[in-house]
Structure formats: C-alpha cells, structure tokens
Write a protein that holds these residues in place. Structure first.
Motif, PDB file in Angstrom:
ATOM      1  N   HIS A  52       0.827  -1.207   0.000  1.00  0.00           N
ATOM      2  CA  HIS A  52       0.000   0.000   0.000  1.00  0.00           C
ATOM      3  C   HIS A  52       0.861   1.256   0.000  1.00  0.00           C
ATOM      4  O   HIS A  52       0.453   2.292  -0.523  1.00  0.00           O
ATOM      5  N   GLU A  53       2.058   1.142   0.595  1.00  0.00           N
ATOM      6  CA  GLU A  53       2.900   2.328   0.736  1.00  0.00           C
ATOM      7  C   GLU A  53       3.914   2.490  -0.384  1.00  0.00           C
ATOM      8  O   GLU A  53       4.281   3.607  -0.733  1.00  0.00           O
ATOM      9  N   ALA A  54       4.376   1.381  -0.929  1.00  0.00           N
ATOM     10  CA  ALA A  54       5.498   1.493  -1.856  1.00  0.00           C
ATOM     11  C   ALA A  54       5.539   0.309  -2.808  1.00  0.00           C
ATOM     12  O   ALA A  54       4.799  -0.665  -2.676  1.00  0.00           O
ATOM     13  N   GLN A  55       6.436   0.411  -3.775  1.00  0.00           N
ATOM     14  CA  GLN A  55       6.706  -0.660  -4.730  1.00  0.00           C
ATOM     15  C   GLN A  55       8.171  -1.056  -4.540  1.00  0.00           C
ATOM     16  O   GLN A  55       9.064  -0.227  -4.691  1.00  0.00           O
ATOM     17  N   ILE A  56       8.409  -2.307  -4.155  1.00  0.00           N
ATOM     18  CA  ILE A  56       9.755  -2.769  -3.841  1.00  0.00           C
ATOM     19  C   ILE A  56      10.223  -3.705  -4.949  1.00  0.00           C
ATOM     20  O   ILE A  56       9.540  -4.678  -5.287  1.00  0.00           O
ATOM     21  N   ALA A  57      11.408  -3.419  -5.491  1.00  0.00           N
ATOM     22  CA  ALA A  57      11.989  -4.272  -6.529  1.00  0.00           C
ATOM     23  C   ALA A  57      13.068  -5.157  -5.918  1.00  0.00           C
ATOM     24  O   ALA A  57      13.886  -4.696  -5.097  1.00  0.00           O
ATOM     25  N   ALA A  58      13.060  -6.425  -6.302  1.00  0.00           N
ATOM     26  CA  ALA A  58      14.107  -7.331  -5.836  1.00  0.00           C
ATOM     27  C   ALA A  58      15.448  -6.889  -6.374  1.00  0.00           C
ATOM     28  O   ALA A  58      15.603  -6.668  -7.584  1.00  0.00           O
ATOM     29  N   SER A  59      16.435  -6.741  -5.504  1.00  0.00           N
ATOM     30  CA  SER A  59      17.764  -6.306  -5.932  1.00  0.00           C
ATOM     31  C   SER A  59      18.650  -7.485  -6.307  1.00  0.00           C
ATOM     32  O   SER A  59      19.785  -7.300  -6.752  1.00  0.00           O
ATOM     33  N   GLU A  60      18.139  -8.705  -6.134  1.00  0.00           N
ATOM     34  CA  GLU A  60      18.881  -9.914  -6.480  1.00  0.00           C
ATOM     35  C   GLU A  60      17.894 -11.062  -6.630  1.00  0.00           C
ATOM     36  O   GLU A  60      16.696 -10.919  -6.351  1.00  0.00           O
ATOM     37  N   ARG A  61      18.357 -12.196  -7.084  1.00  0.00           N
ATOM     38  CA  ARG A  61      17.513 -13.379  -7.232  1.00  0.00           C
ATOM     39  C   ARG A  61      17.000 -13.823  -5.869  1.00  0.00           C
ATOM     40  O   ARG A  61      17.740 -13.886  -4.893  1.00  0.00           O
ATOM     41  N   ILE A  62      15.717 -14.176  -5.810  1.00  0.00           N
ATOM     42  CA  ILE A  62      15.104 -14.703  -4.583  1.00  0.00           C
ATOM     43  C   ILE A  62      14.428 -16.024  -4.955  1.00  0.00           C
ATOM     44  O   ILE A  62      13.460 -16.043  -5.721  1.00  0.00           O
ATOM     45  N   ASP A  63      14.945 -17.133  -4.441  1.00  0.00           N
ATOM     46  CA  ASP A  63      14.385 -18.447  -4.773  1.00  0.00           C
ATOM     47  C   ASP A  63      13.028 -18.662  -4.098  1.00  0.00           C
ATOM     48  O   ASP A  63      12.706 -18.024  -3.095  1.00  0.00           O
ATOM     49  N   MET A  64      12.249 -19.585  -4.650  1.00  0.00           N
ATOM     50  CA  MET A  64      10.945 -19.914  -4.102  1.00  0.00           C
ATOM     51  C   MET A  64      11.063 -20.303  -2.629  1.00  0.00           C
ATOM     52  O   MET A  64      11.921 -21.091  -2.256  1.00  0.00           O
ATOM     53  N   GLY A  65      10.193 -19.727  -1.795  1.00  0.00           N
ATOM     54  CA  GLY A  65      10.199 -20.014  -0.373  1.00  0.00           C
ATOM     55  C   GLY A  65      11.143 -19.148   0.435  1.00  0.00           C
ATOM     56  O   GLY A  65      11.092 -19.170   1.669  1.00  0.00           O
ATOM     57  N   HIS A  66      11.988 -18.393  -0.236  1.00  0.00           N
ATOM     58  CA  HIS A  66      12.934 -17.515   0.460  1.00  0.00           C
ATOM     59  C   HIS A  66      12.311 -16.144   0.699  1.00  0.00           C
ATOM     60  O   HIS A  66      11.243 -15.824   0.179  1.00  0.00           O
ATOM     61  N   LYS A  67      13.011 -15.323   1.477  1.00  0.00           N
ATOM     62  CA  LYS A  67      12.458 -14.065   1.966  1.00  0.00           C
ATOM     63  C   LYS A  67      13.162 -12.861   1.349  1.00  0.00           C
ATOM     64  O   LYS A  67      14.377 -12.884   1.115  1.00  0.00           O
ATOM     65  N   MET A  68      12.382 -11.777   1.109  1.00  0.00           N
ATOM     66  CA  MET A  68      12.922 -10.499   0.641  1.00  0.00           C
ATOM     67  C   MET A  68      12.495  -9.405   1.609  1.00  0.00           C
ATOM     68  O   MET A  68      11.339  -9.361   2.052  1.00  0.00           O
ATOM     69  N   ALA A  69      13.421  -8.519   1.951  1.00  0.00           N
ATOM     70  CA  ALA A  69      13.099  -7.391   2.828  1.00  0.00           C
ATOM     71  C   ALA A  69      12.220  -6.391   2.088  1.00  0.00           C
ATOM     72  O   ALA A  69      12.443  -6.104   0.907  1.00  0.00           O
ATOM     73  N   ILE A  70      11.229  -5.855   2.783  1.00  0.00           N
ATOM     74  CA  ILE A  70      10.371  -4.817   2.192  1.00  0.00           C
ATOM     75  C   ILE A  70      10.481  -3.511   2.981  1.00  0.00           C
ATOM     76  O   ILE A  70       9.812  -2.537   2.664  1.00  0.00           O
ATOM     77  N   GLN A  71      11.322  -3.543   3.997  1.00  0.00           N
ATOM     78  CA  GLN A  71      11.622  -2.342   4.767  1.00  0.00           C
ATOM     79  C   GLN A  71      13.114  -2.301   5.032  1.00  0.00           C
ATOM     80  O   GLN A  71      13.805  -3.323   4.934  1.00  0.00           O
ATOM     81  N   GLU A  72      13.600  -1.139   5.376  1.00  0.00           N
ATOM     82  CA  GLU A  72      14.980  -1.043   5.834  1.00  0.00           C
ATOM     83  C   GLU A  72      15.046  -1.669   7.233  1.00  0.00           C
ATOM     84  O   GLU A  72      14.266  -1.335   8.123  1.00  0.00           O
ATOM     85  N   ILE A  73      15.949  -2.617   7.415  1.00  0.00           N
ATOM     86  CA  ILE A  73      16.060  -3.342   8.684  1.00  0.00           C
ATOM     87  C   ILE A  73      17.445  -3.077   9.262  1.00  0.00           C
ATOM     88  O   ILE A  73      18.467  -3.404   8.645  1.00  0.00           O
ATOM     89  N   ALA A  74      17.483  -2.479  10.449  1.00  0.00           N
ATOM     90  CA  ALA A  74      18.755  -2.141  11.082  1.00  0.00           C
ATOM     91  C   ALA A  74      19.405  -3.372  11.688  1.00  0.00           C
ATOM     92  O   ALA A  74      18.731  -4.366  12.005  1.00  0.00           O
TER      93      ALA A  74
END
Length: 535
Positions: A52-74
C-alpha cells in the motif's frame, strides 16, 4: 532462553488464509506487521512487490520459499514473518535484498508466557462422519490389518526380517484381509542400564506397536542375552494378543534365538507360529466407524520456506476438522516447537498442561547443552536451501499443523494417547523416531507434509504425504498424495486444501492405498528413540 517481556500480539496469520487470484504476484506478505515477504515462485532481480505504501523491486535473485526485505532493517532489529520474530539482522538490510542465513542470526526472543488465554473451541459438525475400519474385539479402531514381528534387539533384527520375508504373495493370497507382515527391527536393545530410563522407553515403544490396533497378532523375537529382555517387555506391559480370539494363543509368542538353537531354527519356528495365526487375523471385515476414533499423527519433514504457508496451515485446518468431529490430533517434534511455544501455552486448557510443555522445552535446552549443541542446529541443509533460516521460523511454521484447537494434554515419547482433541507428544525433530513415537502412542493415521520431498511410510500405519509446492509435487508425483502448492498457484485456499486432506484421511483410513503403500515403503522406518548414552 530469556523469558523477559515481549509484545503480546498473537496473530491468526500463522494459519494464513490465502485468497484465490487469477494472476499471482511473485511475493506474498503473510502479516501486515512483517518486514519481509516470501517468494511464491522463483523471483528474478527487478521483480516487484506492491504494498500500500510502496513498490519494492528485488535487488537480487530470490528463490521460491525464500524471503525479501520490504523495509529497511537495522542491525539487531527483529526479522518478522507470520507477525512474529524469527531472528535478528546481523547487518543492515535494505528493501529488496534477500534475507537468509548470511544476514540473520538467532538472538534472544524474550518471550513472555501467557496461560489459557486463547482457548477457542472449534465448531462441531452438523452430521457425524464415518470411515470403513476394523473394529477390534476390545473396541479399538484399526485402519490396517498387519501381523508384526517385534525385535527386542538389533541382534534379532535379521531373524525378524527373514520371518517377515517368508510371507510373500503366494502365502498371503489366501488371506485377503491381511495387509502384510512387518518386521519391527531396530538398532538398539542393549548396552544401557537394565530397568533404566532408556530400557523402559524402548519397552514402552515396542509394547505400543505390539498392542497397536493395526497389529492383528505378533511374535516377539530376541537374542537371549540382551538388556531388552523379551520377558521384561511382556511382563512390564502385561502383553497379550489383544486381537486373537483363541484363548490359548492370547499369550505373547516369544522366541529367543539362543534358546531355539540359532537363526535358522528360530526363523523356521517363527514362520510356523505366525502361519497358525493367519486365519484368525484374516477373520475381519471393514465396518463403519465414527471419525472420532481416528488418532492422527502430524509430521513435517524436508520442510521449506513454504511449509508454514501452505501445507502446514492446511493440515491445521484438517486438525481442527478432526477435533470438531471428536477425534485426536497429535503435534510432535518438540525441538520444532521451540521458539513458538508461547503460542501453545495460550491454548492450553490448564496451566498444568502449559507447564508440562515448557518443562519439555527446558529438557531439550538442557539436552542440547549436554552435548555442546544448540537447538538451532535443527534446520537441515535442505531446510535452509528451501528458505528456512532459523529454528524460530521453522517452529512457527511447524506449529501451524496443530490448527487452533485448545491444547488438552502433553505426552512423553510413545506414551499412550488417551485424551481426545489436540495434544502434543514429546518427540525428536527427526522424522522416523517422531512418527514411531506417535504410532506407539496409538496414532492410526499419519499426515506428513514436505517441501523438499520426503519419501516416507511407516508400517503398520498409512502415511499421507502433502507437498508444499507444485514444482516438487510434479517432480515427485509418485510419492506425493496431495499438492498444497495449489495455494501458492492461486487455484485453492488453505481451507479448501485442509478439507481435501480431511477427506483423504477418511478414504485412506477406509482402505485406499497411499503413494508410499503402493511402493511398499515402511519396513525400515520403525525407529525407537534412545536419548541416553550407550555403553
């Protein structure tokens, strides 16, 4: 484990409800509070997640079942999946980056335990369901009809197998109601304290199989000099041939190789003894039995990042349906409850039940330390390749198999399950001993979820295997009974797959063969657990 106060939220998204969609985006958000999303298929660099807030593009390959960050995580910040922390960032993570073992560590969750605060009874069905099972003389319900050979020690394992192998199709063709003869052989039975904890645990496991409703008759085969004496087993558990009508034959058949004069004589006499029981064992017919008499063992093995998204929550729906019908559902693998046990203490019907679960969690913490190990070693190489990063993540997904019913009891390994409803049994996370413990406790059906593709069966109880994703299901279609990957594909919901599993349980309990049974898998998976030292 640090038990300091933590957020009190309990999210229903552990039992994620998927919605049907005509076109599936590459990523799936499981809870609004999550700072990661899960790849529902192979995602390429540049593939987009729309929030709802943003559009996040994968910066690298993400395999099925794996996780991608959608926020900046410290660094040090919690990674959240299912609305729950699953670990902590070991370095700063940017939106679009792959989130896994290279940038996530275990850390301390700091759970605060609540007791009996989330007890929600599941709905009762409008009509009673039945399956076509075998009604034993003592009233128990069986889903299969086997003869068993109980090996007391590894030294009698070969003899037990030789006896079982003698009962080929040429002999059993005249006994169509007998599913087979299974040799329950194992690697233990000696080199520990006579009458000690491990000895009694093995005896309880062997007795659980000997007296299992699916075993029509049995023979006990020992060597003669082992710690796990056949006489101890029979006397400790007051063993009788429960399903044999002849009063003479009700006494347990025991043969020790040393007393019989060697392997060849033991095998010959063992075959002769079991042949005499064939007519009695064959004298059964399937009859309608209430679904309330199904005792379901639930297991997950070869798990992946989608296990907690598709197959496990679908099995949780099945579990609730079964409990609603008055049946019993067992959640096992306590090392794979670790990190999510706070969700179960809230569902415990009494504080005593919750305390028993926490006592078993503490036992596993101490057991791991005794060997200089950590429970986080539980996720296997295959688990991690499939997208599971920490034991906390794996546990949250594994707990989903238990649905949302109240937790009514906690049992130790191979202890006889007598409570109706949802229960926990303390077993290792390793699949063969875990399923062995549940069957010894009385499970007459098993459902086994898998993401990487576990090929499992365990006689004398049928195992239904549920795939978490469609690519693996298609690749291993000869071994998988149900495809929960249709949830990711947008062709089904968690609820509909859960209902499909429930209907499959009824069909298999009524005699339909599973894929593992069709391939005659299940002779080698009997695996009693021995947690103590071997001298």
């Amino acid at each position: 484990m640090n038990h300091q106060k933590s957020p009190q939220k309990q999210t229903s998204n552990l039992y994620f409800k998927a919605t049907l969609m005509t076109e599936q985006p590459p990523f799936l958000c499981l809870d609004p509070s999550d700072n990661i999303v899960v790849a529902r298929r192979f995602a390429r660099e540049g593939d987009l997640f729309h929030s709802h807030e943003a559009q996040i593009a994968a910066s690298e390959r993400i395999d099925m079942g794996h996780k991608m960050a959608i926020q900046e995580i410290a660094q040090g910040e919690a990674i959240r999946k299912f609305g729950q922390p699953i670990g902590f960032a070991t370095k700063p993570i940017q939106p679009g980056q792959w989130v896994h073992t290279h940038n996530v560590g275990l850390g301390e969750l700091g759970h605060s335990y609540e007791f009996c605060t989330a007890i929600n009874e599941v709905p009762k069905p409008n009509a009673e369901r039945t399956f076509q099972g075998y009604r034993r003389a003592d009233g128990r319900a069986a889903t299969r009809n086997y003869l068993g050979i109980i090996s007391t020690v590894n030294c009698s394992a070969t003899s037990s197998k030789y006896i079982a192998n003698a009962f080929d199709e040429s002999i059993l063709a005249d006994y169509p109601n007998i599913d087979g003869v299974v040799a329950l052989s194992h690697q233990g039975g000696c080199a520990y304290e006579y009458g000690g904890t491990d000895h009694r645990l093995l005896a309880r496991t062997l007795a659980g199989f000997a007296e299992h409703a699916n075993i029509a008759a049995y023979l006990i085969v020992g060597l003669g000099c082992e710690t796990a004496q056949a006489s101890f087993l029979a006397e400790e558990h007051n063993l009788v041939q429960l399903n044999v009508s002849s009063e003479v034959a009700k006494k347990p058949l025991i043969m020790n190789i040393q007393d019989q004069g060697g392997v060849a004589k033991t095998v010959r006499r063992g075959v002769e003894a079991l042949k005499e029981l064939l007519p009695d064992a064959n004298n059964v017919q399937r009859v309608p039995i209430p679904v309330s008499e199904i005792i379901l063992g639930t297991e997950c093995g070869g798990s992946d990042g989608n296990s907690g998204v598709t197959a496990n929550p679908a099995l949780g729906i099945t579990s609730d349906l079964l409990v609603g019908h008055g049946g019993t559902s067992i959640l096992a693998e306590v090392p794979e409850i670790y990190g999510g046990e706070h969700l179960l203490t809230r569902r415990a019907i009494t504080k005593d039940v919750a305390d028993k679960l926490l006592e078993r969690i503490k036992w596993w913490e101490d057991y791991a330390k005794l060997f200089g190990a950590k429970i986080d070693n539980n996720p296997s190489v295959g688990n991690k390749k499939g997208g599971l990063t920490t034991i906390f993540e794996k546990s949250l997904g594994a707990i989903a198999k238990g649905g949302s019913s109240p937790l009514r009891a906690v049992y130790e390994f191979a202890e006889k399950v007598q409570e109706k409803g949802f229960v926990v049994m303390d077993t290792p996370g390793y699949d063969p001993p875990s399923v062995t413990g549940m069957i010894a406790g009385g499970a007459n059906m098993v459902v086994f979820t898998t993401g990487r593709g576990s090929c499992f069966g365990c006689k004398p109880v049928p195992t239904i295997k549920v795939a978490t994703n469609t690519p693996m299901y298609n690749r291993m279609i000869d071994d998988m009974d149900i495809n929960a990957g249709t949830i990711l594909d947008g062709d089904a919901t968690v609820e509909s797959v859960g209902e499909t599993i429930f209907e499959k349980i009824i069909s298999v309990a009524s005699g339909e063969q599973t894929k593992s049974e069709a391939q005659n898998i299940g002779d080698e998976e009997f695996c009693p657990w021995t947690p103590g030292p071997i001298f």
